[in-house]
Scaffold this motif. Structure first.
Motif, PDB file in Angstrom:
ATOM      1  N   VAL A   1      46.123  -2.177 -44.976  1.00 46.56           N
ATOM      2  CA  VAL A   1      45.494  -3.412 -45.453  1.00 46.56           C
ATOM      3  C   VAL A   1      44.241  -3.665 -44.625  1.00 46.56           C
ATOM      4  O   VAL A   1      44.017  -3.057 -43.573  1.00 46.56           O
ATOM      5  N   SER A   2      43.430  -4.580 -45.104  1.00 47.69           N
ATOM      6  CA  SER A   2      42.185  -4.864 -44.405  1.00 47.69           C
ATOM      7  C   SER A   2      42.465  -5.542 -43.067  1.00 47.69           C
ATOM      8  O   SER A   2      43.475  -6.234 -42.881  1.00 47.69           O
ATOM      9  N   ALA A   3      41.550  -5.340 -42.137  1.00 50.79           N
ATOM     10  CA  ALA A   3      41.676  -5.975 -40.826  1.00 50.79           C
ATOM     11  C   ALA A   3      41.610  -7.490 -40.946  1.00 50.79           C
ATOM     12  O   ALA A   3      42.285  -8.215 -40.206  1.00 50.79           O
ATOM     13  N   GLN A   4      40.819  -7.984 -41.892  1.00 51.38           N
ATOM     14  CA  GLN A   4      40.730  -9.434 -42.091  1.00 51.38           C
ATOM     15  C   GLN A   4      42.069 -10.011 -42.535  1.00 51.38           C
ATOM     16  O   GLN A   4      42.480 -11.075 -42.066  1.00 51.38           O
ATOM     17  N   ARG A   5      42.752  -9.315 -43.400  1.00 50.91           N
ATOM     18  CA  ARG A   5      44.062  -9.785 -43.854  1.00 50.91           C
ATOM     19  C   ARG A   5      45.064  -9.794 -42.711  1.00 50.91           C
ATOM     20  O   ARG A   5      45.866 -10.723 -42.584  1.00 50.91           O
ATOM     21  N   ALA A   6      45.017  -8.779 -41.862  1.00 49.96           N
ATOM     22  CA  ALA A   6      45.915  -8.736 -40.709  1.00 49.96           C
ATOM     23  C   ALA A   6      45.604  -9.880 -39.745  1.00 49.96           C
ATOM     24  O   ALA A   6      46.517 -10.525 -39.200  1.00 49.96           O
ATOM     25  N   LEU A   7      44.321 -10.158 -39.518  1.00 49.90           N
ATOM     26  CA  LEU A   7      43.940 -11.238 -38.619  1.00 49.90           C
ATOM     27  C   LEU A   7      44.362 -12.591 -39.177  1.00 49.90           C
ATOM     28  O   LEU A   7      44.855 -13.460 -38.435  1.00 49.90           O
ATOM     29  N   ASP A   8      44.202 -12.790 -40.465  1.00 48.55           N
ATOM     30  CA  ASP A   8      44.623 -14.042 -41.091  1.00 48.55           C
ATOM     31  C   ASP A   8      46.132 -14.250 -40.955  1.00 48.55           C
ATOM     32  O   ASP A   8      46.601 -15.357 -40.680  1.00 48.55           O
ATOM     33  N   ALA A   9      46.889 -13.168 -41.134  1.00 44.10           N
ATOM     34  CA  ALA A   9      48.344 -13.269 -41.009  1.00 44.10           C
ATOM     35  C   ALA A   9      48.740 -13.644 -39.591  1.00 44.10           C
ATOM     36  O   ALA A   9      49.639 -14.477 -39.369  1.00 44.10           O
ATOM     37  N   ALA A  10      48.061 -13.070 -38.607  1.00 45.01           N
ATOM     38  CA  ALA A  10      48.362 -13.396 -37.210  1.00 45.01           C
ATOM     39  C   ALA A  10      48.017 -14.849 -36.907  1.00 45.01           C
ATOM     40  O   ALA A  10      48.769 -15.546 -36.201  1.00 45.01           O
ATOM     41  N   GLY A  11      46.895 -15.317 -37.424  1.00 48.53           N
ATOM     42  CA  GLY A  11      46.504 -16.706 -37.202  1.00 48.53           C
ATOM     43  C   GLY A  11      47.481 -17.684 -37.806  1.00 48.53           C
ATOM     44  O   GLY A  11      47.783 -18.732 -37.220  1.00 48.53           O
ATOM     45  N   ASN A  12      48.011 -17.374 -38.994  1.00 46.55           N
ATOM     46  CA  ASN A  12      49.001 -18.242 -39.634  1.00 46.55           C
ATOM     47  C   ASN A  12      50.325 -18.239 -38.874  1.00 46.55           C
ATOM     48  O   ASN A  12      51.038 -19.247 -38.836  1.00 46.55           O
ATOM     49  N   ALA A  13      50.656 -17.110 -38.267  1.00 43.94           N
ATOM     50  CA  ALA A  13      51.925 -17.002 -37.538  1.00 43.94           C
ATOM     51  C   ALA A  13      51.860 -17.662 -36.170  1.00 43.94           C
ATOM     52  O   ALA A  13      52.908 -18.031 -35.617  1.00 43.94           O
ATOM     53  N   ALA A  14      50.656 -17.811 -35.614  1.00 42.63           N
ATOM     54  CA  ALA A  14      50.508 -18.412 -34.281  1.00 42.63           C
ATOM     55  C   ALA A  14      49.463 -19.521 -34.353  1.00 42.63           C
ATOM     56  O   ALA A  14      48.354 -19.383 -33.834  1.00 42.63           O
ATOM     57  N   PRO A  15      49.809 -20.659 -35.000  1.00 34.79           N
ATOM     58  CA  PRO A  15      48.831 -21.755 -35.132  1.00 34.79           C
ATOM     59  C   PRO A  15      48.430 -22.312 -33.773  1.00 34.79           C
ATOM     60  O   PRO A  15      49.228 -22.381 -32.846  1.00 34.79           O
ATOM     61  N   GLY A  16      47.170 -22.697 -33.673  1.00 43.11           N
ATOM     62  CA  GLY A  16      46.666 -23.239 -32.420  1.00 43.11           C
ATOM     63  C   GLY A  16      46.266 -22.190 -31.406  1.00 43.11           C
ATOM     64  O   GLY A  16      45.809 -22.536 -30.313  1.00 43.11           O
ATOM     65  N   MET A  17      46.433 -20.923 -31.749  1.00 45.72           N
ATOM     66  CA  MET A  17      46.059 -19.842 -30.848  1.00 45.72           C
ATOM     67  C   MET A  17      44.895 -19.058 -31.455  1.00 45.72           C
ATOM     68  O   MET A  17      44.664 -19.096 -32.670  1.00 45.72           O
ATOM     69  N   THR A  18      44.168 -18.371 -30.600  1.00 48.08           N
ATOM     70  CA  THR A  18      43.051 -17.541 -31.046  1.00 48.08           C
ATOM     71  C   THR A  18      43.308 -16.087 -30.669  1.00 48.08           C
ATOM     72  O   THR A  18      44.196 -15.793 -29.861  1.00 48.08           O
ATOM     73  N   LEU A  19      42.512 -15.209 -31.234  1.00 48.34           N
ATOM     74  CA  LEU A  19      42.722 -13.785 -31.000  1.00 48.34           C
ATOM     75  C   LEU A  19      42.175 -13.376 -29.640  1.00 48.34           C
ATOM     76  O   LEU A  19      41.011 -13.622 -29.321  1.00 48.34           O
ATOM     77  N   GLY A  20      43.031 -12.746 -28.823  1.00 49.21           N
ATOM     78  CA  GLY A  20      42.557 -12.098 -27.603  1.00 49.21           C
ATOM     79  C   GLY A  20      42.036 -10.717 -27.930  1.00 49.21           C
ATOM     80  O   GLY A  20      40.878 -10.396 -27.678  1.00 49.21           O
ATOM     81  N   PHE A  21      42.893  -9.898 -28.533  1.00 52.46           N
ATOM     82  CA  PHE A  21      42.459  -8.624 -29.090  1.00 52.46           C
ATOM     83  C   PHE A  21      43.502  -8.153 -30.092  1.00 52.46           C
ATOM     84  O   PHE A  21      44.659  -8.590 -30.060  1.00 52.46           O
ATOM     85  N   MET A  22      43.086  -7.292 -30.996  1.00 57.09           N
ATOM     86  CA  MET A  22      43.993  -6.754 -32.007  1.00 57.09           C
ATOM     87  C   MET A  22      43.924  -5.237 -31.957  1.00 57.09           C
ATOM     88  O   MET A  22      42.841  -4.638 -32.043  1.00 57.09           O
ATOM     89  N   ALA A  23      45.087  -4.612 -31.760  1.00 52.22           N
ATOM     90  CA  ALA A  23      45.181  -3.155 -31.723  1.00 52.22           C
ATOM     91  C   ALA A  23      45.388  -2.635 -33.141  1.00 52.22           C
ATOM     92  O   ALA A  23      46.194  -3.182 -33.908  1.00 52.22           O
ATOM     93  N   PHE A  24      44.678  -1.577 -33.498  1.00 48.23           N
ATOM     94  CA  PHE A  24      44.736  -1.017 -34.849  1.00 48.23           C
ATOM     95  C   PHE A  24      45.827   0.061 -34.924  1.00 48.23           C
ATOM     96  O   PHE A  24      46.230   0.630 -33.904  1.00 48.23           O
ATOM     97  N   PRO A  25      46.309   0.338 -36.128  1.00 44.86           N
ATOM     98  CA  PRO A  25      47.382   1.332 -36.290  1.00 44.86           C
ATOM     99  C   PRO A  25      47.021   2.672 -35.646  1.00 44.86           C
ATOM    100  O   PRO A  25      45.880   3.144 -35.748  1.00 44.86           O
ATOM    101  N   GLY A  26      48.002   3.265 -34.975  1.00 46.14           N
ATOM    102  CA  GLY A  26      47.808   4.531 -34.291  1.00 46.14           C
ATOM    103  C   GLY A  26      47.470   4.371 -32.828  1.00 46.14           C
ATOM    104  O   GLY A  26      47.528   5.338 -32.059  1.00 46.14           O
ATOM    105  N   ASN A  27      47.123   3.146 -32.406  1.00 50.11           N
ATOM    106  CA  ASN A  27      46.809   2.893 -31.008  1.00 50.11           C
ATOM    107  C   ASN A  27      48.092   2.757 -30.196  1.00 50.11           C
ATOM    108  O   ASN A  27      49.137   2.387 -30.722  1.00 50.11           O
ATOM    109  N   ASP A  28      48.012   3.043 -28.905  1.00 56.35           N
ATOM    110  CA  ASP A  28      49.187   2.946 -28.046  1.00 56.35           C
ATOM    111  C   ASP A  28      49.709   1.516 -27.931  1.00 56.35           C
ATOM    112  O   ASP A  28      50.867   1.295 -27.571  1.00 56.35           O
ATOM    113  N   PHE A  29      48.861   0.536 -28.198  1.00 55.43           N
ATOM    114  CA  PHE A  29      49.288  -0.860 -28.166  1.00 55.43           C
ATOM    115  C   PHE A  29      49.768  -1.344 -29.529  1.00 55.43           C
ATOM    116  O   PHE A  29      50.058  -2.524 -29.692  1.00 55.43           O
ATOM    117  N   ALA A  30      49.850  -0.453 -30.479  1.00 59.23           N
ATOM    118  CA  ALA A  30      50.381  -0.781 -31.805  1.00 59.23           C
ATOM    119  C   ALA A  30      51.366   0.320 -32.194  1.00 59.23           C
ATOM    120  O   ALA A  30      52.200   0.717 -31.391  1.00 59.23           O
TER     121      ALA A  30
END
Length: 393
Positions: free
Chosen positions: A246-275
């Motif tokens: 899925v698009s990175a924007q869709r993933a970011l929107d989903a994270a924002g909805n799941a953690a209201p009042g918080m902002t993005l520190g960083f987002m690891a993409f699929p295949g990364n060691d942090f994902a």
């Protein structure tokens, strides 16, 4: 056992821990001084830029457009992270690597989060500040260098504690903060060393302990990845690679909805060691000076864009995240950084005065030692020299 006998082991501990770690502690203080102002220096050198001043409209660029632009600048390279900045909410950065899980980045691009405009490419592994950072972090030796500096930090902590015990013993009969200017140069250096050591004691303990924790960052995150992250992604283990995500924007929107009042520190993409090969992981942060340093991972299915799990980081990871900015005074803006710099300079003076006292290789005359009654005979006591002094035997 007399007081002299009881203090001798503390002197030996202080002497040898100091001798072993002082040169490395001095290197860390010297390299750490400009690193306190790394953000300001990068701006002055043009390595970092700020988004232009624009009227506040609440508008945000589409993240997918930013990701597409980054990919065109490095064809064939994989997006590893999208990075936010709590101090620059209108700035997004994209880190790329030769592969999604490559340990080193191949590019780091900054964008205006409101317009999507490309702003700057950060020069990787270049410049004097990069040399200072590598010396300060790992001596250009990777993980072994980090662990070695961590061990030196532990020795410094032991040296500080033992030095405090010695200071209390030797200063029993002299007023706090006294520098005996009428005595020899060596005695004046000793008094200066003791005074500055006590003044900077708490700060040195803080930066030493946080520095030791920081040297363990690789094994700490390795443990989190092999336990907490592996547990969250376990149901997807063994599944075939995704044909598309899925698009990175869709993933970011989903994270924002799941953690209201918080902002993005960083987002690891699929295949990364942090994902994982099947997930985005968005690390969300709070809005206060403390919570902005802590992170909450949100696991997002890369095929459906739905949040699968979210949980707080374990205490050992949170301790690392808190210690990293505290080590460089990155909590209270420029005033705290200036205070950190002043204390760093005083600590450099402590270390240099300690080296001077050792290199002199002369004992302080017995009758000049603080806490020794003037009518006490040298033959009746154990000949222990003052802190940070060695007689060469």
């Amino acid at each position: 056992m007399s007081n002299r006998d009881s203090i001798k082991p503390w002197y030996q501990v202080h002497k040898w821990t100091s001798l072993i770690c002082t040169l490395f502690a001095l290197l860390l203080c010297l390299t750490g001084l400009p690193l306190i102002f790394a953000h300001e220096i990068d701006h002055a050198l043009g390595y970092q830029v700020e988004p232009p001043a624009l009227p506040e409209t609440g508008q945000r660029a589409n993240l997918d457009d930013i990701i597409a632009d980054a990919k065109t600048r490095k064809p064939g390279h994989a997006v590893q992270f999208l990075v936010g900045d709590p101090d620059e909410p209108d700035l997004w950065s994209v880190r790329l690597g030769f592969t999604a899980d490559a340990p080193e980045p191949s590019a780091f691009y900054s964008y205006d989060a409101r317009t999507g405009e490309f702003l700057h490419e950060y020069p990787l592994r270049q410049g004097f500040m990069n040399v200072l950072l590598r010396l300060h972090v790992d001596l250009f030796a990777g993980l072994p260098g980090m662990l070695f500096l961590g061990f030196m930090g532990l020795l410094l902590v032991i040296s500080l504690i033992s030095g405090t015990v010695l200071y209390g013993y030797y200063m029993r009969k002299i007023r706090f903060g006294s520098i005996r200017r009428s005595r020899s140069a060596q005695v004046k250096w000793l008094d200066l060393h003791n005074l500055l050591g006590i003044v900077t004691l708490v700060w040195l303990l803080v930066v030493s302990l946080t520095g030791v924790i920081n040297t363990l960052s690789v094994p700490i995150f390795d443990r989190w990845q092999s336990t907490e992250l592996a547990e969250m992604t376990a149901p997807y283990r063994g599944q075939p690679p995704l044909a598309g995500i899925v698009s990175a924007q869709r993933a970011l929107d989903a994270a924002g909805n799941a953690a209201p009042g918080m902002t993005l520190g960083f987002m690891a993409f699929p295949g990364n060691d942090f994902a994982s090969p099947h997930h985005f992981v968005a690390f969300m942060q709070g809005a206060t000076p403390l919570t902005s340093k802590l992170l909450k991972p949100v696991l997002i299915d890369a095929q459906t864009g739905k949040v699968i799990a979210q949980r707080d980081l374990p205490g050992y990871v949170s301790a690392l995240l808190v210690s990293q900015p505290l080590h460089f005074g990155d909590y209270g803006g420029l005033p705290l950084k200036i205070l950190w710099a002043v204390l760093d300079i005083l600590s450099i003076m402590v270390l240099i005065s300690g080296l001077y006292l050792w290199l002199k290789k002369h004992k302080v005359p017995f009758e000049t030692r603080p806490g020794v009654p003037m009518n006490e005979k040298p033959e009746a006591t154990l000949p222990i020299s003052a802190p940070k002094q060695v007689d060469g035997k």
